[in-house]
Scaffold this motif. Structure first.
Motif, PDB file in Angstrom:
ATOM      1  N   TRP A 385       1.061  -1.168  -0.149  1.00 31.70           N
ATOM      2  CA  TRP A 385      -0.156  -0.060   0.007  1.00 31.70           C
ATOM      3  C   TRP A 385       1.020   1.556  -0.288  1.00 31.70           C
ATOM      4  O   TRP A 385       1.067   2.041  -0.470  1.00 31.70           O
ATOM      5  CB  TRP A 385      -0.996   0.019   0.713  1.00 31.70           C
ATOM      6  CG  TRP A 385      -1.802   1.137   1.561  1.00 31.70           C
ATOM      7  CD1 TRP A 385      -2.966   1.224   0.954  1.00 31.70           C
ATOM      8  CD2 TRP A 385      -1.269   2.433   2.184  1.00 31.70           C
ATOM      9  NE1 TRP A 385      -2.831   2.724   1.417  1.00 31.70           N
ATOM     10  CE2 TRP A 385      -2.357   3.434   1.988  1.00 31.70           C
ATOM     11  CE3 TRP A 385      -0.261   2.620   3.019  1.00 31.70           C
ATOM     12  CZ2 TRP A 385      -2.306   4.692   3.460  1.00 31.70           C
ATOM     13  CZ3 TRP A 385      -0.530   4.147   3.455  1.00 31.70           C
ATOM     14  CH2 TRP A 385      -1.558   4.271   3.463  1.00 31.70           C
ATOM     15  N   LEU A 386       2.183   0.793   0.792  1.00 33.92           N
ATOM     16  CA  LEU A 386       2.646   2.524   1.158  1.00 33.92           C
ATOM     17  C   LEU A 386       3.530   2.583  -0.586  1.00 33.92           C
ATOM     18  O   LEU A 386       3.492   4.095  -1.082  1.00 33.92           O
ATOM     19  CB  LEU A 386       3.769   2.449   2.042  1.00 33.92           C
ATOM     20  CG  LEU A 386       4.809   3.437   1.796  1.00 33.92           C
ATOM     21  CD1 LEU A 386       4.282   4.712   2.238  1.00 33.92           C
ATOM     22  CD2 LEU A 386       6.161   2.508   3.101  1.00 33.92           C
ATOM     23  N   ALA A 387       4.158   1.579  -1.107  1.00 34.63           N
ATOM     24  CA  ALA A 387       4.926   1.669  -1.874  1.00 34.63           C
ATOM     25  C   ALA A 387       3.844   2.221  -3.676  1.00 34.63           C
ATOM     26  O   ALA A 387       3.818   3.235  -4.227  1.00 34.63           O
ATOM     27  CB  ALA A 387       4.757   0.327  -3.352  1.00 34.63           C
ATOM     28  N   ARG A 388       2.362   2.119  -3.442  1.00 39.99           N
ATOM     29  CA  ARG A 388       1.418   2.649  -4.032  1.00 39.99           C
ATOM     30  C   ARG A 388       1.158   3.717  -4.427  1.00 39.99           C
ATOM     31  O   ARG A 388       0.963   4.328  -4.818  1.00 39.99           O
ATOM     32  CB  ARG A 388       0.084   1.977  -4.518  1.00 39.99           C
ATOM     33  CG  ARG A 388       0.499  -0.050  -5.238  1.00 39.99           C
ATOM     34  CD  ARG A 388      -0.811  -0.748  -5.276  1.00 39.99           C
ATOM     35  NE  ARG A 388       0.066  -1.871  -5.886  1.00 39.99           N
ATOM     36  CZ  ARG A 388      -0.680  -3.020  -6.358  1.00 39.99           C
ATOM     37  NH1 ARG A 388      -2.299  -3.287  -5.366  1.00 39.99           N
ATOM     38  NH2 ARG A 388      -1.103  -4.136  -6.582  1.00 39.99           N
ATOM     39  N   THR A 389       1.397   4.111  -2.887  1.00 42.50           N
ATOM     40  CA  THR A 389       0.601   5.764  -2.896  1.00 42.50           C
ATOM     41  C   THR A 389       1.738   6.089  -2.789  1.00 42.50           C
ATOM     42  O   THR A 389       1.936   7.625  -3.582  1.00 42.50           O
ATOM     43  CB  THR A 389       0.510   5.728  -1.013  1.00 42.50           C
ATOM     44  OG1 THR A 389      -0.980   4.513  -0.719  1.00 42.50           O
ATOM     45  CG2 THR A 389       0.323   6.985  -0.528  1.00 42.50           C
ATOM     46  N   LEU A 390       3.114   6.389  -2.480  1.00 39.70           N
ATOM     47  CA  LEU A 390       4.266   7.365  -2.903  1.00 39.70           C
ATOM     48  C   LEU A 390       4.233   7.269  -4.390  1.00 39.70           C
ATOM     49  O   LEU A 390       4.237   7.923  -4.811  1.00 39.70           O
ATOM     50  CB  LEU A 390       5.478   6.430  -2.483  1.00 39.70           C
ATOM     51  CG  LEU A 390       5.636   6.235  -0.718  1.00 39.70           C
ATOM     52  CD1 LEU A 390       6.777   5.328  -0.653  1.00 39.70           C
ATOM     53  CD2 LEU A 390       5.766   7.796  -0.101  1.00 39.70           C
ATOM     54  N   ALA A 391       3.890   5.983  -5.565  1.00 41.92           N
ATOM     55  CA  ALA A 391       3.825   5.937  -6.834  1.00 41.92           C
ATOM     56  C   ALA A 391       2.827   6.314  -7.294  1.00 41.92           C
ATOM     57  O   ALA A 391       2.965   6.870  -8.397  1.00 41.92           O
ATOM     58  CB  ALA A 391       4.066   4.581  -6.750  1.00 41.92           C
ATOM     59  N   GLU A 392       1.690   6.927  -6.490  1.00 39.86           N
ATOM     60  CA  GLU A 392       0.592   8.389  -7.006  1.00 39.86           C
ATOM     61  C   GLU A 392       0.719   9.148  -7.966  1.00 39.86           C
ATOM     62  O   GLU A 392       0.865   9.286  -8.965  1.00 39.86           O
ATOM     63  CB  GLU A 392      -0.751   7.881  -6.019  1.00 39.86           C
ATOM     64  CG  GLU A 392      -2.005   8.504  -6.414  1.00 39.86           C
ATOM     65  CD  GLU A 392      -3.039   7.381  -7.502  1.00 39.86           C
ATOM     66  OE1 GLU A 392      -3.656   7.704  -7.637  1.00 39.86           O
ATOM     67  OE2 GLU A 392      -2.672   6.091  -7.788  1.00 39.86           O
ATOM     68  N   PRO A 393       1.780  10.131  -7.363  1.00 44.69           N
ATOM     69  CA  PRO A 393       1.572  11.633  -8.423  1.00 44.69           C
ATOM     70  C   PRO A 393       2.319  10.810  -9.682  1.00 44.69           C
ATOM     71  O   PRO A 393       1.497  11.086 -10.653  1.00 44.69           O
ATOM     72  CB  PRO A 393       2.999  11.784  -7.639  1.00 44.69           C
ATOM     73  CG  PRO A 393       2.197  11.652  -5.737  1.00 44.69           C
ATOM     74  CD  PRO A 393       2.246  10.045  -5.846  1.00 44.69           C
ATOM     75  N   ALA A 394       3.150  10.292  -9.789  1.00 45.03           N
ATOM     76  CA  ALA A 394       4.220   9.783 -10.749  1.00 45.03           C
ATOM     77  C   ALA A 394       3.050   8.896 -12.183  1.00 45.03           C
ATOM     78  O   ALA A 394       2.392   9.326 -13.082  1.00 45.03           O
ATOM     79  CB  ALA A 394       5.025   8.269 -10.676  1.00 45.03           C
ATOM     80  N   ARG A 395       2.003   8.210 -11.021  1.00 45.93           N
ATOM     81  CA  ARG A 395       1.432   7.405 -12.031  1.00 45.93           C
ATOM     82  C   ARG A 395       0.242   8.310 -12.699  1.00 45.93           C
ATOM     83  O   ARG A 395      -0.678   8.244 -14.352  1.00 45.93           O
ATOM     84  CB  ARG A 395       0.352   6.721 -11.692  1.00 45.93           C
ATOM     85  CG  ARG A 395      -0.283   5.670 -12.037  1.00 45.93           C
ATOM     86  CD  ARG A 395      -1.331   4.648 -10.617  1.00 45.93           C
ATOM     87  NE  ARG A 395      -2.775   5.368 -10.535  1.00 45.93           N
ATOM     88  CZ  ARG A 395      -3.968   5.356 -10.789  1.00 45.93           C
ATOM     89  NH1 ARG A 395      -3.623   4.809 -11.815  1.00 45.93           N
ATOM     90  NH2 ARG A 395      -4.296   6.012  -9.683  1.00 45.93           N
ATOM     91  N   LEU A 396      -0.584   9.265 -11.929  1.00 46.42           N
ATOM     92  CA  LEU A 396      -1.284  10.040 -12.833  1.00 46.42           C
ATOM     93  C   LEU A 396      -0.604  10.793 -13.454  1.00 46.42           C
ATOM     94  O   LEU A 396      -1.093  11.488 -14.380  1.00 46.42           O
ATOM     95  CB  LEU A 396      -1.836  11.380 -11.358  1.00 46.42           C
ATOM     96  CG  LEU A 396      -2.879  10.678 -10.230  1.00 46.42           C
ATOM     97  CD1 LEU A 396      -3.170  11.373  -9.062  1.00 46.42           C
ATOM     98  CD2 LEU A 396      -4.032  10.201 -10.692  1.00 46.42           C
ATOM     99  N   ALA A 397       1.083  11.815 -13.325  1.00 52.72           N
ATOM    100  CA  ALA A 397       1.337  12.581 -14.245  1.00 52.72           C
ATOM    101  C   ALA A 397       1.032  11.592 -15.572  1.00 52.72           C
ATOM    102  O   ALA A 397       1.062  11.670 -16.331  1.00 52.72           O
ATOM    103  CB  ALA A 397       2.527  12.369 -13.892  1.00 52.72           C
ATOM    104  N   LYS A 398       1.526  10.495 -15.328  1.00 53.64           N
ATOM    105  CA  LYS A 398       2.126   9.693 -16.360  1.00 53.64           C
ATOM    106  C   LYS A 398       0.818   9.191 -17.691  1.00 53.64           C
ATOM    107  O   LYS A 398       0.607  10.171 -18.048  1.00 53.64           O
ATOM    108  CB  LYS A 398       1.774   8.538 -15.957  1.00 53.64           C
ATOM    109  CG  LYS A 398       2.268   7.127 -17.279  1.00 53.64           C
ATOM    110  CD  LYS A 398       2.939   6.021 -16.831  1.00 53.64           C
ATOM    111  CE  LYS A 398       3.071   4.614 -18.507  1.00 53.64           C
ATOM    112  NZ  LYS A 398       1.997   4.722 -19.057  1.00 53.64           N
TER     113      LYS A 398
END
Length: 433
Positions: A385-398
């Motif tokens: 969950w932490l990994a996906r939360t930290l990656a969320e801004p990059a995922r949205l930018a993509k």
């Protein structure tokens, strides 16, 4: 007919060319009654102290005084440089620049207490020290008259030599091509071929590390810290001044602490010096590694920023700026658990911190082992969950990029994939073993 008494001048005296010239010139050319004052911040022995007193008298001073400020320097400045892990440009431990505000304060204090008419210093118009002296004097002695003839008259070092020789003063043996300043926290060497960015010091120009090539130095040391303050070397308890001076000799004989610093002067220009800071180099490396063991990442992150600001202000001569007391209070609050021992190996004229221990070790307090097993309190699904939360801004930018103008995302996509692949490889390569 009565004559007015000569003006009483208290001159900050280092014994170098500039202050030697001023002692003679103020006495013999200006007719002043000059008392020289050396504020001892380390970097000299009893022989050197005696030489300064004798030379001052020969140049015409009515009296020479020495104030031992080493303990005060450590208590008011150096302990905070250690606590803040302060290095200018991530390299230079500030060395003698850390002393100037305190030296100016003591100079002004003696002048006020004993009724001197004027204080004087030998700073040039091309360096940082004039700003450091004048800034401190403006705060602690705003009404005192300050003489700075070297700066104000633009006198060159060659003109100083010529005047001294013409008036029968031979101090050439005490001067050389370089401008050298030594203190408890290190020695700086400027001028000569360091006035250009590609120049380097010849082997014989180094001062404290000359014996490094003989292999006569120790193989390493164990430093004990208590509340962020170094208290012992190899188990032998010492007061801070003794410890720093002893470590300068030990580490200096192993060649530790040599460096070059190219930085920004207070005047806005670039400047370059060589320095030797054996004790500072060892203590700062050891202290930072101990902090990694006992402080949190966020504590150290904030400390790095405060330490950088503290060092910049001290470099500018702002020892008496109120913000500095705020920074010191913050440093003090972070040092309560910076207690333990650090083993430092002297390897190839560089310190290598090879072991740390502390009763406040956060590593020992954890039941996790890096790369081997997680903490019993951890939850694998929580890490996901932490990994996906930290990656969320990059995922949205993509995702947002895929909705851009026609043709933009298509041309950018291969480059993005290439950058992502390279970043992944770099991250994997940098994972600590």
């Amino acid at each position: 007919m009565s004559h007015a008494a000569p003006k009483k001048v208290l001159l900050a005296y280092s014994g170098g060319l500039d202050t030697s010239y001023l002692t003679a010139w103020l006495t013999h050319a200006m007719g002043y009654s000059v008392t020289t004052l050396t504020v001892d911040c380390g970097g000299m022995d009893d022989v050197e102290r005696q030489r300064l007193a004798e030379q001052s008298e020969l140049l015409g001073a009515v009296e020479h005084r020495t104030v031992d400020a080493r303990e005060e320097l450590f208590a008011r400045v150096l302990r905070w440089l250690i606590a803040g892990n302060v290095r200018r440009g991530e390299t230079y431990p500030l060395c003698v620049g850390a002393e100037r505000g305190l030296q100016a304060e003591i100079l002004a204090g003696v002048a006020a207490l004993e009724g001197f008419d004027v204080v004087a210093h030998g700073c040039t118009g091309a360096g940082n020290d004039q700003v450091r002296f004048e800034s401190a004097l403006a705060v602690v002695a705003e009404d005192v008259e300050v003489l700075a003839p070297i700066r104000d008259q633009g006198i060159s070092r060659e003109e100083e030599r010529e005047w001294l020789n013409a008036h029968g003063f031979d101090i050439a043996s005490n001067d050389c091509e370089y401008s050298i300043n030594a203190g408890m926290w290190g020695v700086t060497i400027g001028g000569g071929n360091l006035l250009v960015e590609h120049g380097s010091l010849p082997a014989e120009a180094w001062r404290w590390t000359r014996t490094a090539s003989t292999g006569s130095g120790p193989e390493g040391v164990r430093i004990t810290f208590d509340g962020g303050i170094p208290t012992a070397i190899d188990g032998q308890a010492m007061e801070p001044v003794e410890l720093v001076e002893t470590l300068n000799l030990m580490a200096g004989s192993a060649g530790i602490g040599r460096g070059y610093h190219l930085g920004d002067t207070v005047l806005g220009s670039k400047g370059r010096i060589a320095y030797e800071a054996p004790a500072a180099t060892v203590l700062l490396d050891a202290h930072r590694e101990l902090e990694k063991l006992v402080l949190t990442e966020d504590q150290r992150f904030l400390k790095d920023h405060v330490g950088d600001t503290y060092g910049r202000k001290l470099h500018q001569g702002q020892l008496h700026e109120p913000m500095m007391r705020d920074a010191e209070a913050f440093f003090a609050s972070t040092q309560a658990r910076v207690t333990g021992e650090v083993d430092v190996l002297f390897q190839g004229m560089a310190p290598l911190v090879q072991a740390v221990s502390s009763p406040y070790s956060m590593m020992a307090a954890s039941d996790a082992q890096y790369g081997e097993r997680p903490s019993k309190k951890s939850d694998p699904s929580g890490a996901l969950w932490l990994a996906r939360t930290l990656a969320e801004p990059a995922r949205l930018a993509k995702r947002a990029g895929s909705n851009g103008p026609v043709g933009s995302s298509a041309s950018a996509e291969p480059a993005l994939k290439q950058d992502a692949s390279l970043a992944s490889k770099l991250l994997l390569d940098e994972v600590p073993a």
